[in-house]
Design a protein around this motif. Sequence first.
Motif, PDB file in Angstrom:
ATOM      1  N   ASP A 106      -2.726   4.652  -5.247  1.00  0.00           N
ATOM      2  CA  ASP A 106      -3.748   4.635  -4.187  1.00  0.00           C
ATOM      3  C   ASP A 106      -3.654   5.885  -3.333  1.00  0.00           C
ATOM      4  O   ASP A 106      -2.622   6.582  -3.320  1.00  0.00           O
ATOM      5  CB  ASP A 106      -3.577   3.402  -3.285  1.00  0.00           C
ATOM      6  CG  ASP A 106      -4.024   2.122  -3.979  1.00  0.00           C
ATOM      7  OD1 ASP A 106      -4.822   2.224  -4.932  1.00  0.00           O
ATOM      8  OD2 ASP A 106      -3.567   1.034  -3.562  1.00  0.00           O
ATOM      9  N   SER A 107      -4.728   6.112  -2.583  1.00  0.00           N
ATOM     10  CA  SER A 107      -4.739   7.249  -1.664  1.00  0.00           C
ATOM     11  C   SER A 107      -4.024   6.875  -0.364  1.00  0.00           C
ATOM     12  O   SER A 107      -3.771   5.700  -0.074  1.00  0.00           O
ATOM     13  CB  SER A 107      -6.177   7.665  -1.359  1.00  0.00           C
ATOM     14  OG  SER A 107      -6.837   6.648  -0.618  1.00  0.00           O
ATOM     15  N   THR A 158      -5.585   4.232   2.211  1.00  0.00           N
ATOM     16  CA  THR A 158      -5.265   2.802   2.115  1.00  0.00           C
ATOM     17  C   THR A 158      -4.009   2.472   2.918  1.00  0.00           C
ATOM     18  O   THR A 158      -3.938   1.452   3.613  1.00  0.00           O
ATOM     19  CB  THR A 158      -5.069   2.409   0.651  1.00  0.00           C
ATOM     20  OG1 THR A 158      -6.232   2.746  -0.105  1.00  0.00           O
ATOM     21  CG2 THR A 158      -4.804   0.912   0.521  1.00  0.00           C
ATOM     22  N   SER A 207       0.836  -1.208   0.000  1.00  0.00           N
ATOM     23  CA  SER A 207       0.000   0.000   0.000  1.00  0.00           C
ATOM     24  C   SER A 207       0.865   1.250   0.000  1.00  0.00           C
ATOM     25  O   SER A 207       0.555   2.242  -0.695  1.00  0.00           O
ATOM     26  CB  SER A 207      -0.922   0.010   1.217  1.00  0.00           C
ATOM     27  OG  SER A 207      -1.784  -1.103   1.193  1.00  0.00           O
ATOM     28  N   ARG A 225       2.283   1.712  -3.488  1.00  0.00           N
ATOM     29  CA  ARG A 225       1.265   2.182  -4.430  1.00  0.00           C
ATOM     30  C   ARG A 225       0.943   3.652  -4.174  1.00  0.00           C
ATOM     31  O   ARG A 225       0.690   4.417  -5.123  1.00  0.00           O
ATOM     32  CB  ARG A 225       0.006   1.325  -4.316  1.00  0.00           C
ATOM     33  CG  ARG A 225       0.186  -0.087  -4.861  1.00  0.00           C
ATOM     34  CD  ARG A 225      -1.022  -0.959  -4.547  1.00  0.00           C
ATOM     35  NE  ARG A 225      -2.229  -0.479  -5.207  1.00  0.00           N
ATOM     36  CZ  ARG A 225      -2.592  -0.785  -6.446  1.00  0.00           C
ATOM     37  NH1 ARG A 225      -1.831  -1.596  -7.174  1.00  0.00           N
ATOM     38  NH2 ARG A 225      -3.701  -0.312  -6.971  1.00  0.00           N
ATOM     39  N   PHE A 226       0.973   4.050  -2.897  1.00  0.00           N
ATOM     40  CA  PHE A 226       0.707   5.462  -2.583  1.00  0.00           C
ATOM     41  C   PHE A 226       1.817   6.353  -3.129  1.00  0.00           C
ATOM     42  O   PHE A 226       1.556   7.412  -3.730  1.00  0.00           O
ATOM     43  CB  PHE A 226       0.563   5.631  -1.064  1.00  0.00           C
ATOM     44  CG  PHE A 226       0.613   7.075  -0.630  1.00  0.00           C
ATOM     45  CD1 PHE A 226      -0.425   7.950  -0.921  1.00  0.00           C
ATOM     46  CD2 PHE A 226       1.725   7.560   0.069  1.00  0.00           C
ATOM     47  CE1 PHE A 226      -0.372   9.285  -0.513  1.00  0.00           C
ATOM     48  CE2 PHE A 226       1.778   8.879   0.472  1.00  0.00           C
ATOM     49  CZ  PHE A 226       0.733   9.745   0.187  1.00  0.00           C
TER      50      PHE A 226
END
Length: 485
Positions: A422-423, A426, A413, A416-417
């Motif tokens: 993602d935000s 997450t 996560s 990905r951020f």
Amino acid sequence: MQNIWSVSGRSIAVSALALALTACQSMRGPEPVAQTNLPTSYISNASGTSVAEQGYKDFFSDPRLIQTLDLALQNNRDLRVAALNIEKAQEQYQITKTALLPSIGASGSVLRQVSPTRDPNNPYSTYQVGLGITAYELDFWGRIRSLRDNILDTYLATASAKDSTQIALIGQVTQAWLNYSFASSQLKLADQTLKAQLESYNLNKKRFDVGIDSEVPVRQAQISVETARNDVANYKTQVAQAQNLLNLLVGQQVPANLLPAQRVTKITNTTVLQSGLPSDLLNNRPDVKAAEYKLSAAGANIGAAKAKMFPTISLTGNLGYASTDLSDLFKSGSFLWSVGPSLDVPLFDWGVRKANVKVSEIDQKIALADYEKSIQSAFREVNDALAVRQNIGDRLTAQKRLVEATNTTYKLSNARFRAGIDSYLTVLDAQRASYAAEQGLLLLEQANLNNQVEVYKSLGGGVKVNTGDATMQQPSTAQRQADSK
């Protein structure tokens, strides 16, 4: 005539004394049989020698913990009070034991008097010295012997209570020592989490400052930072409180080199905690043994109460010299002696003595119920500890997998951020799940070690220092009476 009565009185007294010393019998009744209804095995169906047979220096493997336990056994105030109670009970037993022997005292007196058979205007003095036996009770019915048995059983119960205190102390010190270790580990985890949250906060603030993201991720990161700071302060408090409790149990400041600097992963080299048979509890658990002694003491009280229903015969005697002239006190003709029994026969006491017998019998029933409950409670404590033992391994395995999964989720996560996929919400959820899983693993590892202590303690382990030490189990007076028949 006077000589005949003197010889007869002497013969009666000597015969009564001989009879008292040879024919006294205890009037306590048969001992009740405990009905515990215990199963023949524990839920784990363990076999072999119980781990309670191991001394605590052989059961526990960490030398720092063993040294801490040694300090506690030397300095703990509760254990010191328990030892003093043993000394007190021993002295009380000695006092009661000497009641079976006559008490001999020396006396001397000077009496100034006027006698109507002599010159009333010429007072004279009488001098007397001697040895005397005052109201020595001849224990025909075993009353004093029963009281002595009661005190002996009470003394043995007190000694067993001291052993129970030692077992409890070893368990409390070990668990407090572990609590300090895991509170420190939780503090380190909270510190690491705070550092990670500060990095996330700084990153989100930079993204907000350059206009990439809104202020919402910044505030979300700030919430996580302040939460972590609160946890750090909370665990610092827990570490201090754990150390305070450990110092109290040990009875002094525990040296820093004996405190666990890292998370404790093992406290015993024993891989399989054998429980033995439930019948072993009767010998290994001192609290059960103490209840047995109290039951025997209650039986002795019945014997003493029943003996009060019968006449009490006491012997009084005196031997010495008497004279009206001090210079003639030890001359021939000044020697005197006296001896005689006294009889106290219960006639009308409005049922007080019978009521005392009933009270003693009820006390015995209460002691029997307490004894049975102590056995049942001991069995339940062992089974509870073994029930945890059966499933703790599966729980630890599942929790470790949960930690791995949440850590991996958090890393993915976060990546990905940072890549803008993602935000931050997450990442925040994944981080919270990972942190909670790490905390849960520490708690479960501590519970696993505490459970090993509980199994050892509930089985009666901790009385012996080394496995080879011998433990003396003194029989109760009831058992001695049964063995003598």
